[in-house]
Design an enzyme around this catalytic site. Structure first.
Site, PDB file in Angstrom:
ATOM      1  N   SER A 100       3.763   4.441 -12.060  1.00 61.52           N
ATOM      2  CA  SER A 100       4.000   3.844 -10.748  1.00 61.52           C
ATOM      3  C   SER A 100       2.719   3.676  -9.922  1.00 61.52           C
ATOM      4  CB  SER A 100       5.024   4.670  -9.968  1.00 61.52           C
ATOM      5  OG  SER A 100       4.591   6.003  -9.868  1.00 61.52           O
ATOM      6  N   ASP A 323       6.258  12.072  -0.232  1.00 61.16           N
ATOM      7  CA  ASP A 323       5.466  11.362  -1.233  1.00 61.16           C
ATOM      8  C   ASP A 323       3.989  11.389  -0.853  1.00 61.16           C
ATOM      9  OD1 ASP A 323       4.300   9.698  -3.074  1.00 61.16           O
ATOM     10  OD2 ASP A 323       5.727   8.044  -2.829  1.00 61.16           O
ATOM     11  N   HIS A 326       1.942   8.337  -4.167  1.00 64.58           N
ATOM     12  CA  HIS A 326       1.773   6.883  -4.077  1.00 64.58           C
ATOM     13  C   HIS A 326       0.999   6.536  -2.816  1.00 64.58           C
ATOM     14  CE1 HIS A 326       5.423   7.397  -6.630  1.00 64.58           C
ATOM     15  NE2 HIS A 326       4.686   6.609  -7.386  1.00 64.58           N
TER      16      HIS A 326
END
Ligand SMILES: *[C@@H]1O[C@H](CO)[C@@H](O)[C@H](O)[C@H]1NC(C)=O
Length: 348
Positions: A100, A323, A326
């Site tokens: 990702s 998170d 990311h």
């Protein structure tokens, strides 16, 4: 031969291009400076972006993190020009292969290109693990192939086996004009997040293995295949350096803070206070052992400085999630793509 810092030693036909190629300039060494002309695009003009990267759309209140430009110490990074990028790439295909973080960089690039040429038709297809973003009038495809370990996972007798020396998926990327690989984060997953039951090397299966060692073995499989399958005259190969997390604030010298939540500014200056990333060390060793040239997008340090760049509670899971892996878009991966663009077009 690895082209790390290859911009340093080359003579260029056009050595005046924004200082690139001037001796002693390492594009990956520098610091973040506030620049009011940033971000490079307005994400609201990029309707196809995944929710997990849309921090403003998910309610992130602060905006300073959008305003930072990477300033190499010895020269300038050319400002990204989407039209120019597409013209230079006419008739070509490039593919990101990885997890990702690869998706993050692919989405950044497709948003930068779409917002540069909003009138140009684009075709966005997603089939199984392969996403393709095509601009027919430029005959350019920007693809993302999700393959988190690069090596294969195979079903055998009801078990999922992670095969450290098998890479059937190379069929997906053979012949593509430019390839940008990454893998790291999934090697750390255990428990429910671990997508394999056994790990195999040679004909021996193991229940588990030191993850850094397994990562290195898989990278060596990848390196061997690149050396065999890729014709460097036809295909440029890149490796995205390890993208760092900011899950532990004592790493950057703020023991009173928990993680990346509430971080609004990058670290000042060119040096990250923490240790070098262990996966980064392994990655550089493997790339150095290869015979084909692979350009390392050495983004680890510059990204380590961006403790403010993650979604934190403004990602996919919102307040139920944290998170710090990311990156928000617009944001840090835009700089990775500026560096990719510089390496693709100013480094022949
Ligand atoms: C588009 O590019 C491909 C190579 O990627 C080439 O084979 C094809 O002929 C091109 N198509 C057009 C319409 O130019």
């Amino acid at each position: 031969m690895v082209l790390v810092l290859s911009l340093m030693n080359q003579t260029h036909g056009d050595s005046n291009v924004s200082g690139l190629g001037s001796k002693g300039c390492d594009l990956f060494q520098g610091s973040w400076v506030y620049d009011d002309s940033y971000p490079l695009y307005d994400l609201t003009n990029c309707p196809f972006v995944e929710k997990e990267f849309d921090c403003q759309g998910n309610g992130r209140p602060d905006k300073d993190y959008l305003k930072y430009r990477w300033q190499p110490t010895g020269c300038d990074l050319p400002r990204f020009d989407g039209r120019d990028f597409l013209m230079s790439l006419r008739g070509k295909r490039i593919m990101f292969v990885g997890d990702s973080l690869s998706l993050n960089q692919w989405q950044s690039l497709t948003c930068m290109l779409h917002t540069a040429v909003p009138q140009a038709q684009h075709i966005d297809t997603r089939v199984a693990g392969l996403s393709s973003f095509t601009f027919p009038i430029y005959n350019v495809s920007i693809m993302f192939y999700r393959n988190v370990f690069l090596v294969d996972i195979v079903q055998e007798n009801g078990k999922r086996v992670l095969k450290l020396d098998s890479m059937e998926s190379s069929e997906m990327w053979k012949g593509v004009d430019a390839l940008i690989f990454d893998t790291w984060h999934w090697w750390l997953h255990t428990g429910r997040k671990q997508p394999w039951d056994l790990i195999e090397e040679g004909n021996v299966k193991y229940k588990d293995m030191n993850r850094l060692v397994a990562f290195e073995k898989a990278l060596r499989t990848w390196a061997k295949l690149i050396d065999i399958l890729v014709d460097p005259a036809k295909t440029k190969v890149f490796f995205q350096g390890v993208s760092p997390d900011h899950a532990n604030a004592s790493d950057w010298g703020e023991p009173n803070v928990k993680n990346c939540v509430g971080q609004k500014q990058p670290l000042h200056g060119p040096k990250y206070p923490g240790r070098p990333h262990p996966a980064e060390v392994v990655q550089k060793e493997v790339l150095h052992s290869m015979s084909n040239p692979v350009y390392l997008l050495d983004i680890t340090t510059l990204s380590q400085l961006r403790k403010d760049g993650h979604p934190s509670i403004y990602g996919r899971g919102g307040h139920n999630d944290m998170d710090c892996s990311h990156w928000c878009l617009a944001g840090v991966p835009d700089t990775w793509n500026q560096l990719l663009s510089a390496a693709l077009f100013h480094n022949d």
